[in-house]
Design an enzyme around this catalytic site. Structure first.
Site, short mmCIF file in Angstrom:
data_model
loop_
_atom_site.label_atom_id
_atom_site.label_comp_id
_atom_site.label_asym_id
_atom_site.label_seq_id
_atom_site.Cartn_x
_atom_site.Cartn_y
_atom_site.Cartn_z
CB SER A 175 41.29 41.84 27.56
OG SER A 175 40.42 42.63 28.34
CG HIS A 213 43.69 44.90 37.74
ND1 HIS A 213 43.66 44.63 36.40
CD2 HIS A 213 42.55 45.59 38.00
CE1 HIS A 213 42.56 45.14 35.87
NE2 HIS A 213 41.87 45.74 36.82
CG HIS A 269 42.39 48.47 33.91
ND1 HIS A 269 41.28 47.82 34.42
CD2 HIS A 269 42.15 49.80 34.09
CE1 HIS A 269 40.40 48.71 34.86
NE2 HIS A 269 40.91 49.92 34.67
NE ARG A 320 44.53 39.55 36.95
CZ ARG A 320 43.56 40.44 36.75
NH1 ARG A 320 43.74 41.42 35.88
NH2 ARG A 320 42.41 40.34 37.38
CG ASP A 346 34.04 46.73 31.20
OD1 ASP A 346 33.07 46.59 31.96
OD2 ASP A 346 35.19 46.92 31.61
CG ASN A 392 45.99 42.78 33.85
OD1 ASN A 392 45.47 42.94 34.93
ND2 ASN A 392 45.36 43.06 32.71
CE1 TYR A 400 34.64 42.94 29.32
CE2 TYR A 400 36.65 42.65 28.07
CZ TYR A 400 36.00 43.02 29.24
OH TYR A 400 36.74 43.47 30.31
#
Length: 500
Positions: free
Chosen positions: A102, A242, A156, A240, A95, A158, A93
């Site tokens: 992701s 992050h 990032h 989670r 951002d 996770n 996508y």
């Protein structure tokens, strides 16, 4: 004791349009995502479901009000930007001003490498296809974290963590670990300070953009420990973690150890095994100090007045991990992570250049030093900044990292066949399998999906039907694989799986 846990990565890519320095990056990013979607028959597939997202929930026990939040924090709003779900369970996508991949949820550091590398291939192909759009120009993507104009974008991580672990313990134990982790998984950068005004090399691209110890932000006042409490899973069972402090890595060993060592520390934290962490006097200053010193000898101050290097801090965690494994036992991948961690730290202590085939920052520094020696360049020379950027170019014929791999100068962990399969296929041992197979098998009936649900639009039903996927370790190939094969259509599949 194991490195296995539900985990994944999110990578925003730097974007440029050749010959058009004023090109709108949001438009260019949209071309990348939409072009990939159109070429792979994804344009009529599901939209992203934002209903269950809660980006302003803070792990410290409160929700930030929307009127106080920066607009970049409102990731639960559908801005109408390109946003697709891939058959491998990933999300592709726009951002804000960057295309983002992701990864699907996986259960091991090695699988992170496989599906993150698949994301590089998706992005490369998207850029190639976008260049064919009339007026779009030649779009180039970089897997990095800075634009050399003072801005940074994220890579990032996770990790799902047992909800029973107190968040204060996460902060105390992970702060010194994350502060010192660039010695292993920094991507390397020409320039220090956010604007690059100090002409020198450093280990990490993200370090100078971390400004506070703990916080909810991801784009302003970035914290070492991010407090977003959005598990995308059963909130009574999972938290989670992050992580926004890490770099976008290309070297597979750096990605592998980034996730593998963090998973080990989290396993010890959940078991209550860790001894008190070395408390840093000034964590943000320490992060910058460690990143700014490629000799790895800089000392950072602890609250008790003593000092340690970044390597010392990493050894602190490795020694505890080895003791924990000796007590609890391990598995093959855990043993491999421990062995590589030990080997890398040992060789970094002797001479960082011994890790030139494995770690991004060392490979990049070696290359830059060869240019400096050959041409007599100072660190402010434009050529070094260009080499720095070119290292991250996703194009195999232009990207320096890819050329190093092609010439056998960078060590691999996974093979090309695995990565190619992962472009279209989801991992088999998480709910990503269910999401990906729904999209590949029942494309026209999937109305929407997210990390924790799939929504079907079925004939004969007056409303959309949501199938929750709150448990990340259900919906696996073992669990539902035969059901996909045996169902004649989406309606039969839904009735079998729900009884409705």
């Amino acid at each position: 004791m194991t490195v296995r846990r539900v985990q994944g990565s999110e990578v925003e890519y730097g974007i440029a349009v050749q010959g058009q320095p004023s090109a709108n990056p949001m438009v260019a990013s949209t071309h990348v995502v939409n072009s990939y979607a159109a070429a792979h028959g994804l344009t009529r597939r599901a939209r992203w479901d934002f209903e269950e997202e809660s980006p302003l929930r803070d792990a410290r026990g409160f929700d930030l009000s929307r009127d106080r939040a920066d607009p970049t924090q409102l990731t639960d709003e559908d801005l109408g930007l390109a946003n697709i779900i891939l058959t491998n369970g990933a999300r592709l996508y726009v951002d804000h001003a960057h295309p983002e991949y992701s990864s699907p949820e996986v259960t091991s550091p090695r699988d992170v490498v496989v599906w993150e590398k698949a994301g590089e291939q998706v992005m490369r192909r998207g850029a190639e296809l976008a260049a064919q759009v009339p007026g779009a120009g030649s779009i180039v993507l970089y897997k990095n974290n800075i634009d050399n104009k003072g801005a940074s974008y994220g890579s990032h991580e996770n990790y799902l963590v047992d909800r029973a672990v107190p968040f204060d313990a996460i902060v105390a134990q992970l702060t010194p670990f994350f502060v010192s982790r660039p010695v292993v998984c920094g991507a390397g950068r020409v320039g220090q300070e956010q604007d690059g005004s100090v002409h020198a090399f450093q280990l990490s691209q993200r370090a100078d953009y971390m400004e506070v110890g703990v916080g909810l932000e991801t784009t302003l006042k970035r914290p070492i420990i991010n407090t977003r409490d959005e598990p995308h899973a059963d909130p009574k069972k999972y938290r989670r973690l992050h992580v926004i402090v890490g770099d976008a890595n290309l070297a597979e060993t750096s990605i592998y150890l980034k996730h593998g060592t963090t998973s080990l520390v989290l396993a010890m934290l959940e078991a209550g095994f860790l001894s008190p962490a070395p408390a840093l006097a000034q964590p943000v200053v320490a992060l910058h100090t460690i990143s700014h010193d490629p000799t790895l000898t800089a000392l950072v101050e602890l609250q008790d007045g003593s000092t340690m290097t970044g390597l010392d801090l990493q050894w602190h965690y490795l020694e505890q991990a080895r003791a924990f494994v000796a007590r609890e036992g391990s598995d093959e991948q855990t043993d491999d992570v421990l062995a590589r961690w030990d080997s890398v730290l040992t060789r970094l202590g002797r001479d960082p250049m011994e890790c030139v085939r494995e770690l991004d920052w060392v490979a990049k520094l070696s290359l830059l030093e060869s240019y400096r020696d050959r041409d007599g360049l100072d660190w402010d020379h434009a050529k070094l900044h260009l080499v720095d950027l070119q290292y991250h170019d996703v194009r195999p014929e232009r990207g320096i990292y890819h050329r190093l791999v092609h010439s056998g100068r960078i060590e691999r962990i996974v093979d090309d066949a695995e990565v190619l399969r992962a472009i279209g296929e989801p991992p088999h041992d998480t709910r990503a399998y269910f999401r990906g197979r729904c999209l590949s098998t029942f494309a026209s009936e999937v109305a929407a999906a997210s990390w924790d649900s799939v929504i079907l639009d079925l004939p004969g039903y007056e409303s959309l039907q949501r199938i929750p996927t709150m448990e990340p370790l259900r919906g696996t190939a073992e669990h539902v694989g035969a059901l996909f094969e045996d169902s004649v259509d989406a309606t039969a599949f839904f009735r079998t799986i729900t009884g409705r």
